[in-house]
Scaffold this motif. Structure first.
Motif, PDB file in Angstrom:
ATOM      1  N   GLN A 496       0.620  -1.181   0.267  1.00  0.00           N
ATOM      2  CA  GLN A 496      -0.121  -0.038   0.200  1.00  0.00           C
ATOM      3  C   GLN A 496       0.941   1.219   0.041  1.00  0.00           C
ATOM      4  O   GLN A 496       0.447   2.455  -0.599  1.00  0.00           O
ATOM      5  CB  GLN A 496      -0.937  -0.008   1.297  1.00  0.00           C
ATOM      6  CG  GLN A 496      -1.849  -0.962   1.290  1.00  0.00           C
ATOM      7  CD  GLN A 496      -2.763  -1.175   2.384  1.00  0.00           C
ATOM      8  OE1 GLN A 496      -2.308  -1.728   3.454  1.00  0.00           O
ATOM      9  NE2 GLN A 496      -3.941  -0.668   2.728  1.00  0.00           N
ATOM     10  N   LEU A 497       2.031   1.301   0.864  1.00  0.00           N
ATOM     11  CA  LEU A 497       2.702   2.333   0.725  1.00  0.00           C
ATOM     12  C   LEU A 497       3.472   2.509  -0.572  1.00  0.00           C
ATOM     13  O   LEU A 497       3.358   3.801  -1.188  1.00  0.00           O
ATOM     14  CB  LEU A 497       4.085   2.274   1.886  1.00  0.00           C
ATOM     15  CG  LEU A 497       5.014   3.202   1.901  1.00  0.00           C
ATOM     16  CD1 LEU A 497       4.548   4.408   2.256  1.00  0.00           C
ATOM     17  CD2 LEU A 497       6.035   2.763   2.934  1.00  0.00           C
ATOM     18  N   LEU A 571      12.535   2.128  -0.272  1.00  0.00           N
ATOM     19  CA  LEU A 571      12.164   1.529   0.776  1.00  0.00           C
ATOM     20  C   LEU A 571      13.457   0.616   0.893  1.00  0.00           C
ATOM     21  O   LEU A 571      14.110  -0.269   0.133  1.00  0.00           O
ATOM     22  CB  LEU A 571      10.990   0.499   0.552  1.00  0.00           C
ATOM     23  CG  LEU A 571       9.756   1.214   0.641  1.00  0.00           C
ATOM     24  CD1 LEU A 571       8.594   0.194  -0.049  1.00  0.00           C
ATOM     25  CD2 LEU A 571       9.186   2.003   2.118  1.00  0.00           C
ATOM     26  N   GLY A 572      14.275   0.881   1.944  1.00  0.00           N
ATOM     27  CA  GLY A 572      15.450   0.246   2.375  1.00  0.00           C
ATOM     28  C   GLY A 572      16.059   0.471   3.481  1.00  0.00           C
ATOM     29  O   GLY A 572      15.444   0.904   4.553  1.00  0.00           O
ATOM     30  N   GLU A 623      -0.223  13.156   2.161  1.00  0.00           N
ATOM     31  CA  GLU A 623      -0.956  12.190   1.535  1.00  0.00           C
ATOM     32  C   GLU A 623      -0.610  10.635   1.803  1.00  0.00           C
ATOM     33  O   GLU A 623      -1.347   9.783   1.954  1.00  0.00           O
ATOM     34  CB  GLU A 623      -0.853  12.026  -0.056  1.00  0.00           C
ATOM     35  CG  GLU A 623      -1.493  13.561  -0.618  1.00  0.00           C
ATOM     36  CD  GLU A 623      -3.141  13.115  -0.894  1.00  0.00           C
ATOM     37  OE1 GLU A 623      -3.485  11.877  -0.441  1.00  0.00           O
ATOM     38  OE2 GLU A 623      -3.889  14.174  -1.324  1.00  0.00           O
ATOM     39  N   ILE A 624       0.752  10.535   1.995  1.00  0.00           N
ATOM     40  CA  ILE A 624       1.137   9.085   2.419  1.00  0.00           C
ATOM     41  C   ILE A 624       0.890   8.740   3.838  1.00  0.00           C
ATOM     42  O   ILE A 624       0.479   7.920   4.194  1.00  0.00           O
ATOM     43  CB  ILE A 624       2.852   9.047   2.256  1.00  0.00           C
ATOM     44  CG1 ILE A 624       2.934   9.104   0.662  1.00  0.00           C
ATOM     45  CG2 ILE A 624       3.279   7.800   2.728  1.00  0.00           C
ATOM     46  CD1 ILE A 624       4.674   9.299   0.429  1.00  0.00           C
ATOM     47  N   LEU A 625       1.048   9.987   4.790  1.00  0.00           N
ATOM     48  CA  LEU A 625       0.870   9.707   6.148  1.00  0.00           C
ATOM     49  C   LEU A 625      -0.986   9.487   6.450  1.00  0.00           C
ATOM     50  O   LEU A 625      -1.276   8.495   7.125  1.00  0.00           O
ATOM     51  CB  LEU A 625       1.244  10.914   7.115  1.00  0.00           C
ATOM     52  CG  LEU A 625       2.853  11.080   6.888  1.00  0.00           C
ATOM     53  CD1 LEU A 625       3.045  12.491   7.711  1.00  0.00           C
ATOM     54  CD2 LEU A 625       3.594   9.771   7.697  1.00  0.00           C
ATOM     55  N   ALA A 626      -1.485  10.103   5.443  1.00  0.00           N
ATOM     56  CA  ALA A 626      -3.231   9.917   5.642  1.00  0.00           C
ATOM     57  C   ALA A 626      -3.400   8.314   5.003  1.00  0.00           C
ATOM     58  O   ALA A 626      -4.369   7.986   5.757  1.00  0.00           O
ATOM     59  CB  ALA A 626      -3.810  11.122   4.584  1.00  0.00           C
ATOM     60  N   GLN A 684       9.099   1.643  10.083  1.00  0.00           N
ATOM     61  CA  GLN A 684       8.277   1.129  11.036  1.00  0.00           C
ATOM     62  C   GLN A 684       6.892   1.966  11.660  1.00  0.00           C
ATOM     63  O   GLN A 684       6.023   1.530  11.938  1.00  0.00           O
ATOM     64  CB  GLN A 684       9.154   0.598  12.174  1.00  0.00           C
ATOM     65  CG  GLN A 684      10.080  -0.423  11.897  1.00  0.00           C
ATOM     66  CD  GLN A 684       9.398  -1.769  11.090  1.00  0.00           C
ATOM     67  OE1 GLN A 684       8.516  -2.037  11.776  1.00  0.00           O
ATOM     68  NE2 GLN A 684      10.087  -2.121  10.062  1.00  0.00           N
ATOM     69  N   ALA A 685       7.353   3.403  11.753  1.00  0.00           N
ATOM     70  CA  ALA A 685       6.275   4.085  12.045  1.00  0.00           C
ATOM     71  C   ALA A 685       5.027   4.432  11.208  1.00  0.00           C
ATOM     72  O   ALA A 685       4.100   4.455  11.640  1.00  0.00           O
ATOM     73  CB  ALA A 685       6.931   5.635  12.440  1.00  0.00           C
ATOM     74  N   ILE A 686       5.701   4.149  10.096  1.00  0.00           N
ATOM     75  CA  ILE A 686       4.635   4.464   8.921  1.00  0.00           C
ATOM     76  C   ILE A 686       3.720   3.221   8.949  1.00  0.00           C
ATOM     77  O   ILE A 686       2.372   3.174   8.964  1.00  0.00           O
ATOM     78  CB  ILE A 686       5.115   4.720   7.511  1.00  0.00           C
ATOM     79  CG1 ILE A 686       5.929   6.069   7.677  1.00  0.00           C
ATOM     80  CG2 ILE A 686       3.752   4.880   6.383  1.00  0.00           C
ATOM     81  CD1 ILE A 686       6.619   6.151   6.136  1.00  0.00           C
TER      82      ILE A 686
END
Length: 793
Positions: A496-497, A571-572, A623-626, A684-686
């Motif tokens: 989803q991310l 992502l890494g 937008e990503i955080l939402a 991890q927070a996201i």
């Protein structure tokens, strides 16, 4: 692979027609590409014997013959073939015969002489013409016999497409075994008689290659290399697509098609000293049988003597040691070469031989001795000779191992989806050549045969059971599914991310975890990155402390190639050096990073592209955080590599989870970049788990009230908004900033912030007094906390 149906039926002859036989082979996995008749339909052609030949009275090129066809008076036939002679036997098309192409034979006259039929060449009965003239039949051909029966022209040529895993089926023996299994019939192989040694001559064989676990050789002297190939052998080879050569070559080809074992005959007189099986020397050259000269490499296995290479093992012999009509002594080879030592070598030299085709797929390692005996038997019968003892050299440890496989009824039923009788399972595997031991009811231990390299796990055995049982017999049923629903957890997934970032116009970058030490220092002068002991290159010499060390070079690369608008995410892992006194203290932190350069939107007719600003980029991050259902706070960032006025720390529950903003102008200049926007967040927070809560929508009207505050420009808007939401109580549905003003009418050091406040009750209509009370309370708290005042209109 092409084989003769008659030859196959000599081994196993089920009571089925040719079409059914073809279908059976296809359903067994041996797909039949074509089943062609050996000759087109014709009738009325018999074996005839020429009794007399006389010159035609009116034609120099014609002869008047009398021909015995075994019944009635001899026929008078006018013939123009140059090879017609008294005493020969040839096909005769009698009056009323119909030849291929619907050519009918009638009584007629040729230059005034009556002709009662036609003497035929090979092409007249749909065979290949090898000579100019009549097809000469053997002296023992029975006069009057139907030529179709005598020459077995009612035969079919079966063209089978063999899959790479079924090298065991590249022979009559292998295909017959399959037909025998499916029809539950015994396979009748020809009786192989050992030819005893009558001379002591033999070649010393030295195997110096791990690619030859088994090698057999035999000296045969005084062979008649000029002996004719019998018609039955020539016919069998022709229908397998192999031309006649000489008796020795034809015999080795015959055994190849019959048993599947490649053989090779060397001229024994041209072999100097011992026979060596070794790897070629680099640059060693060899002229092959097709007169092609090849330069060998060290990974090519050869057969050689004390002086030179004689052949490429398992592929093709050399011209210098080939058998000719003058050959008096041969050295016959029958060997097992490991598939991996043959695979790819023939293709390297542009070769594709029957031997390499079989060795690459795997030849039965127990077959060389049987093939040696069979070839010796045929040579003795057809070409004579004096046979020496068989020299055998083995490297037993290198021979393939046939490991036992455990199989049980439950595995069969589960994988196939239906039950198969245990007796059928045991019988089918046994007929395929497996050694089957019953351990208990419905449990077996199965040892695959030496010719089946594709049987290694129990699933392979079940596949064989299904194949022999018949794919058409697989029952149609819905699978039984024992579904247990797992406990559902709301969680923002990596997929989803990724999808959210892609939807926003970013492309994923996948890069090394290594970075340029100089760039690491530019981004964070305080960091002491871990250097690699053996780096790939100088610009990938340290472990990265930020994903930006990988993404910035990607942006530079694209901008330098005329890509004016670049958007990447990655992502890494980044490596946290803080508080790391040794490599063991080094932390690997999963991170998510964004980078953007160039205009806000791509160029279009709608308007001129505007440059991206802080709020455009912050909107992408939000937008990503939402999407992850996170509501973050933003405070000014103090990071040295970010623009001091256009960057922010991203806070979640008061803790920093990352940052966003523009690179510092001085850093942009050093890197030769225009305005470049970056963000890096803790992955991890996201991706933390969240709980979905649904609140029923109110059916009652909402009321909006706006306030414009004069307040110090040193106070963060997020702090003001949080205070409004906290003070407003449960009746305040939402609040947002919709205007910021500085300038005339607003004193220096302050700014005007306009907020919209939306009030709503979930179960009734609000009263003005309630709204006024809430508004007054908010204004009072703002005044007391931040000395905020209402701005005059």
């Amino acid at each position: 692979m092409k084989i003769s149906e008659n030859w196959l039926r000599a081994w196993v002859n089920p009571a089925i027609d040719s079409g059914t036989l073809s279908d059976q082979l296809t359903m067994l996995g041996l797909e039949v590409d074509e089943m062609a008749p050996a000759a087109k339909p014709f009738s009325g052609v018999v074996v005839g014997e020429v009794l007399t030949v006389e010159q035609h009275p009116d034609a120099d090129r014609l002869r008047v013959t009398t021909v015995n066809i075994g019944s009635g008076e001899p026929l008078q036939i006018v013939c123009g073939a140059p090879n017609v002679r008294a005493g020969m036997k040839a096909p005769v098309a009698t009056i009323g015969a119909v030849l291929p192409g619907d050519f009918k034979i009638k009584k007629g006259k040729l230059r005034g002489v009556e002709s009662q039929g036609m003497l035929c060449g090979a092409s007249e009965i749909d065979l290949e013409d090898k000579i100019d003239g009549l097809l000469e039949l053997p002296a023992d051909a029975p006069v009057g016999a139907d030529i179709r029966e005598y020459l077995e022209l009612d035969d079919h040529v079966i063209d089978i497409s063999i899959t790479p895993n079924r090298g065991d089926c590249f022979s009559i023996r292998g295909v017959a075994r399959e037909i025998g299994v499916i029809n539950q019939l015994p396979v009748t192989a020809p009786e192989i008689k050992e030819v005893a040694a009558v001379i002591a001559d033999q070649k010393n064989v030295i195997v110096d290659s791990g690619g030859c676990p088994r090698y057999l050789g035999r000296v045969i002297k005084n062979v008649n290399t000029k002996a004719p190939t019998p018609a039955w052998m020539e016919r069998a080879l022709a229908r397998s697509g192999i031309r006649q050569h000489s008796i020795l070559v034809d015999i080795t080809n015959y055994v190849l098609i019959e048993l599947g074992q490649p053989l090779h005959a060397f001229d024994g007189g041209k072999v100097e000293g011992a026979v060596h099986v070794r790897q070629a020397a680099a640059g060693e050259k060899l002229v092959l049988l097709n007169e092609q000269e090849v330069e060998l490499q060290e990974d090519v296995m050869v057969i050689a003597d004390d002086a030179k290479a004689l052949a490429i093992a398992g592929i093709m012999g050399g011209l210098s040691s080939s058998v000719t009509d003058e050959t008096a002594e041969i050295f016959l080879e029958s060997a097992f070469f490991a598939p991996l030592h043959i695979a790819g070598r023939a293709r390297r030299f542009g070769l594709h031989t029957d031997a390499s085709q079989r060795y690459e797929r795997g030849v039965d390692f127990e077959l060389p001795m049987a093939a040696m005996h069979r070839a010796s038997q045929l040579i003795a019968e057809l070409a004579g000779g004096e046979f020496g003892p068989i020299t055998a050299v083995e490297q037993a440890a290198l021979l393939p191992k046939r490991e036992a496989i455990a199989l049980n009824q439950a595995q069969v039923d589960q994988l196939l989806g239906y039950a198969v009788e245990p007796a059928f399972i045991s019988d089918a595997l046994s007929r395929l050549g497996c050694a089957v031991t019953v351990q208990a009811e419905g449990e077996w231990t199965v040892v695959p045969p030496s010719h089946r390299y594709d049987m290694a796990i129990y699933q392979d055995l079940i596949e064989e059971v299904a194949r022999i049982h018949g794919y058409d017999n697989i029952q149609i049923s819905l699978p039984v599914m024992d579904v247990k629903l797992a406990k559902y957890a709301d969680q923002f997934e990596l997929a989803q991310l990724r999808q959210t970032a892609v939807t926003l116009g970013y492309q994923e970058a996948i890069s090394f975890s290594f970075a340029d030490a100089k760039l690491e220092k530019q981004l964070n002068p305080q960091v002491q990155p871990l250097a690699l002991a053996n780096p790939i290159s100088s610009d990938l010499a340290v472990m990265r402390s930020t994903l930006l060390s990988s993404l910035i070079p990607c942006v530079q690369y694209n901008l330098n190639r005329q890509q004016s608008r670049v958007r990447f995410f990655e992502l890494g892992l980044r490596f946290d050096y803080q508080d790391a006194s040794s490599i063991h203290d080094l932390k690997q932190v999963p991170a998510f990073a964004l980078i953007a350069a160039g205009p806000r939107t791509a160029e279009s007719w709608h308007g001129k592209p505007a440059e991206m600003d802080f709020f455009d980029f912050k909107g992408d991050v939000e937008e990503i955080l939402a999407a992850a259902r996170l509501k973050a706070e933003y405070v000014r960032s103090e990071r040295a590599w970010l623009h001091p006025g256009q960057s922010a720390e991203i806070l979640l529950n008061g803790q920093s989870i990352g940052y966003l903003g523009r690179l510092h102008p001085s850093l942009e200049a050093e890197l030769d970049l225009s305005a470049t926007w970056v963000a890096e967040l803790d992955q991890q927070a996201i991706l933390q788990t969240y709980v979905s809560n649904f609140t029923e929508l109110s059916r009652f009207p909402s009321v909006r009230r706006d306030i414009a505050l004069l307040i110090s420009d040193k106070i963060n808007v997020s702090e003001i908004q949080q205070l409004i939401e906290k003070t407003g109580g449960e009746l305040l549905d939402s609040a947002w900033l919709f205007d910021v003003y500085t300038g005339q009418g607003v004193e220096e050091g302050k700014r005007s912030l306009a907020f919209a406040l939306l009030w709503q009750h979930p179960s009734r209509t609000l009263e003005d007094a309630e709204i006024k009370s809430g508004m007054d309370n908010i204004l009072q708290v703002l005044e007391n906390t931040y000395q905020a005042t209402l701005r005059a209109s």
